[in-house]
Design an enzyme around this catalytic site. Structure first.
Site, mmCIF file in Angstrom:
data_model
loop_
_atom_site.group_PDB
_atom_site.id
_atom_site.type_symbol
_atom_site.label_atom_id
_atom_site.label_comp_id
_atom_site.label_asym_id
_atom_site.label_seq_id
_atom_site.Cartn_x
_atom_site.Cartn_y
_atom_site.Cartn_z
ATOM 1 N N ASP A 118 -2.995 -7.649 -1.746
ATOM 2 C CA ASP A 118 -3.766 -6.519 -0.758
ATOM 3 C C ASP A 118 -5.116 -6.898 -0.776
ATOM 4 O O ASP A 118 -6.026 -6.640 -0.115
ATOM 5 C CB ASP A 118 -3.599 -5.027 -1.352
ATOM 6 N N LYS A 153 0.856 -1.189 -0.215
ATOM 7 C CA LYS A 153 -0.029 0.031 0.103
ATOM 8 C C LYS A 153 0.768 1.287 -0.048
ATOM 9 O O LYS A 153 1.918 1.009 0.663
ATOM 10 C CB LYS A 153 -0.889 0.015 1.535
ATOM 11 N N ARG A 193 -10.521 -11.497 1.712
ATOM 12 C CA ARG A 193 -11.242 -12.526 1.260
ATOM 13 C C ARG A 193 -10.619 -13.941 1.284
ATOM 14 O O ARG A 193 -11.161 -15.019 1.210
ATOM 15 C CB ARG A 193 -11.732 -11.965 -0.201
ATOM 16 N N GLU A 246 -6.363 -9.260 0.485
ATOM 17 C CA GLU A 246 -6.187 -10.626 1.180
ATOM 18 C C GLU A 246 -7.277 -11.138 2.305
ATOM 19 O O GLU A 246 -7.384 -12.158 2.781
ATOM 20 C CB GLU A 246 -4.974 -10.385 2.137
HETATM 21 N N1 BES Z 1 -8.448 -3.819 4.452
HETATM 22 C C1 BES Z 1 -8.577 -3.344 3.254
HETATM 23 C C2 BES Z 1 -9.459 -2.582 2.918
HETATM 24 C C3 BES Z 1 -9.688 -1.213 3.439
HETATM 25 C C4 BES Z 1 -8.791 -0.219 2.788
HETATM 26 C C5 BES Z 1 -10.569 -0.764 4.406
HETATM 27 C C6 BES Z 1 -8.884 1.311 3.519
HETATM 28 C C7 BES Z 1 -10.718 0.278 4.756
HETATM 29 C C8 BES Z 1 -9.768 1.384 4.443
HETATM 30 C C9 BES Z 1 -8.410 -4.618 2.247
HETATM 31 O O1 BES Z 1 -7.631 -5.777 2.620
HETATM 32 C C10 BES Z 1 -7.672 -4.097 0.974
HETATM 33 O O2 BES Z 1 -6.711 -3.888 1.013
HETATM 34 N N2 BES Z 1 -8.607 -4.021 -0.180
HETATM 35 C C11 BES Z 1 -8.241 -3.583 -1.304
HETATM 36 C C12 BES Z 1 -8.854 -4.557 -2.613
HETATM 37 C C13 BES Z 1 -8.388 -4.369 -3.775
HETATM 38 C C14 BES Z 1 -6.886 -4.871 -3.854
HETATM 39 C C15 BES Z 1 -9.273 -5.279 -4.760
HETATM 40 C C16 BES Z 1 -8.975 -2.152 -1.321
HETATM 41 O O3 BES Z 1 -9.916 -1.934 -1.256
HETATM 42 O O4 BES Z 1 -8.111 -1.504 -2.309
HETATM 43 ZN ZN ZN Z 2 -7.193 -5.804 4.575
HETATM 44 MN MN MN Z 3 -5.569 -5.253 2.036
#
Ligand code: BES
Ligand code: ZN
Ligand code: MN
Length: 500
Positions: free
Chosen positions: A350, A280, A354, A352
């Site tokens: 990222d 990230k 799911r 992860e």
């Molecule tokens: N934990 C994050 C989702 C998240 C991001 C929650 C910011 C609250 C604030 C999750 O693991 C994630 O990184 N999801 C990605 C999915 C994408 C790679 C398809 C996302 O939402 O960017």
């Molecule tokens: Zn996450």
């Molecule tokens: Mn993530």
């Protein structure tokens, strides 16, 4: 804080502070009118002078009101009667709680439980008062060396109920309010703890602590070797990049007979989400310590249910791991086999949540669940779609989804449904495996739920995406304890339905 219920006339209460509602424009509540009569119009004179209009948020302290046995009378603005609803009631309690923080009184007697809210009885009002007061008193300072004095506030709040017949109803409401508050506070504490303290092992220890505290709870912790034996290749592909061992925690609450199918809650427990190899960006990455708030809400709900000793069976399952980019970390393009046998091409490490949830959801079937609800800070897209007010709900059984929507409304912990239509499943196509773990930019919350839906075919299932509701950012950065209230209410509603 200690809570109590009583039933009686306001002028007869010997208390440090009598709490009386005033609605707009300048309208005394019933208890207020009673005081007014006894005091020869003392309250109505003050109101007529314009010192208290009744606007929501307004408060006014009066001393030595004639005819009463109270040291003070605290007038609390309740807004217009027609605007009274669940949300405005909580706002009124919020301003009450702030006003009490600056008083000299050590205890108070409230008549705000007489406020009329459509469809909500005195049980609800007493319970929500307890929860709101406890919410306002929450403080997380265990990691500060200089502990600020908490604001001086009352130690005890007595709430009025309309008649003596309702005393036991009120007592039960206090019990529920206290139990739900413990659950919310636990969820907040766990969320607020940093990733170097709140590790997967720490979360597992919390679940073991519940086992030791409540005779009705049994906790089981699976280690990585156990998960290998169960062929949880998807979950283990996430922990591969971390030196903290992953855990799969099951918490059984047994309040009903063994053959009662349990309500099963599955909470995402990523104790820190760096994104893994698909790392990230740096901004606000610290907030990814909150990526275990789904797990925290399961621990909080189990606590509330056990404290209330509900005659229900509930199982909580927590897959917990870090998501870090170690040398052994999973790489984009890697293909893993989930416990269900389905293969997954990991195009983005990222995504992860799911990957750990899918194996936990497959595992959940062994408990012969009545329904399964998973709770996860799953997608940033959820915040784009719905902001920070409702959580998203998606599921394969509309009565379950509707029950969650209605439970959320009751306790101001709302959810909004997004469509889980087949059309979206196509976005998960992979050239090399049964599915990809991401579905592209469009409808990210829905495609994440579509992914999970491939592992939940055997039972009634709903998914709550709490990415926008589990914590606040900015000045008020901190966990919210959501959706403990919603989940507890859902279980209480199911219990009532069983009674009927
Ligand atoms: N934990 C994050 C989702 C998240 C991001 C929650 C910011 C609250 C604030 C999750 O693991 C994630 O990184 N999801 C990605 C999915 C994408 C790679 C398809 C996302 O939402 O960017
Ligand atoms: Zn996450
Ligand atoms: Mn993530």
């Amino acid at each position: 804080m200690e809570f109590n219920v009583k039933s009686g006339n306001p002028e007869k209460q010997r208390t440090a502070c009598l709490i009386i509602g005033v609605s707009q424009p300048r309208k005394l509540s019933r208890a207020g009118q009673q005081i007014d009569r006894i005091s020869d119009g003392y309250l109505s004179t003050i109101i007529r002078r314009g010192d208290m209009d009744g606007k929501s948020g307004q408060t006014l302290v009066l001393h030595n009101v004639p005819g009463t046995l109270a040291d003070r009378v605290l007038l609390v603005g309740c807004g217009k009667d027609k605007d009274l609803n669940e949300r405005s009631f909580l706002k009124i309690l919020d301003s009450l709680s702030k006003a009490l923080d600056n008083l000299g009184a050590m205890e108070a007697y409230s008549y705000l439980t007489d406020i009329n809210i459509k469809g909500r009885d005195v049980h609800w009002k007493v319970r929500q008062t307890v929860i709101q007061m406890e919410k306002n008193r929450y403080l997380f300072d265990q990691l500060k060396s200089d502990k600020k004095e908490p604001p001086k506030s009352i130690r005890k709040l007595v709430m009025n109920v309309p008649s003596r017949r309702e005393l036991s109803v009120g007592e039960n409401a206090i019990l529920q309010g206290n139990a739900i508050s413990s659950g919310i506070n636990l969820a907040k504490d766990l969320g607020n703890l940093p990733g170097n303290i709140c590790t997967p092992s720490y979360l597992a220890e919390q679940a073991v602590r519940l086992d030791k505290t409540f005779p009705s709870i049994t906790t089981e912790v699976l280690e990585e070797e156990d998960m290998k034996k169960l062929e949880m290749g998807s979950l283990l592909s996430v922990s591969a990049g971390s030196r903290q061992p992953a855990k799969l925690v099951s918490i059984h609450y047994e309040g009903a007979s063994k053959d009662d199918k349990p309500i099963t809650l599955v909470g995402k427990g990523v104790t820190f989400d760096s994104g893994g190899i698909s790392i990230k960006p740096g901004a606000a990455m610290d907030e990814m310590k909150f990526d275990m708030c789904g797990a925290a809400s399961v621990l909080g709900t189990m606590t509330a249910v056990a404290e209330m000793q509900l005659p229900m069976n509930v199982v909580g399952i927590i897959p917990t791991t870090e998501n870090l980019p170690d040398g052994l970390a999973t790489k984009p393009g890697d293909i893993v086999t989930s416990m269900s046998g389905q293969t997954i091409e990991i195009l983005n490490t990222d995504a992860e949540g799911r990957l750990i949830l899918c194996d936990a959801l497959t595992y959940a079937d062994k408990y012969n669940p009545d329904v399964v609800i998973d709770i996860a800070t799953l997608t940033g897209a959820c915040i784009i779609a719905l902001g920070h007010n409702p959580s998203a709900v998606l599921g394969n059984h509309s009565p379950l989804v509707n029950d969650l929507i209605s439970a959320g409304k009751k306790v101001e912990d709302k959810v909004w449904e997004l469509p889980l239509w087949d059309e979206y499943q196509d976005q998960l196509k992979s050239n090399f495996a049964d599915m990809a773990n991401i579905g592209g930019r469009d409808a990210g919350t829905i495609t994440a739920a579509c992914f999970l839906s491939r592992f939940t075919k055997k039972y009634k299932w709903a998914h709550l995406d709490i990415a926008g509701t589990a914590w606040n950012s900015g000045e008020k950065k901190g966990a919210t304890g959501r959706p403990v209230s919603l989940l507890t209410q859902y279980i209480l509603d199911r219990m009532e339905e069983k009674d009927r």
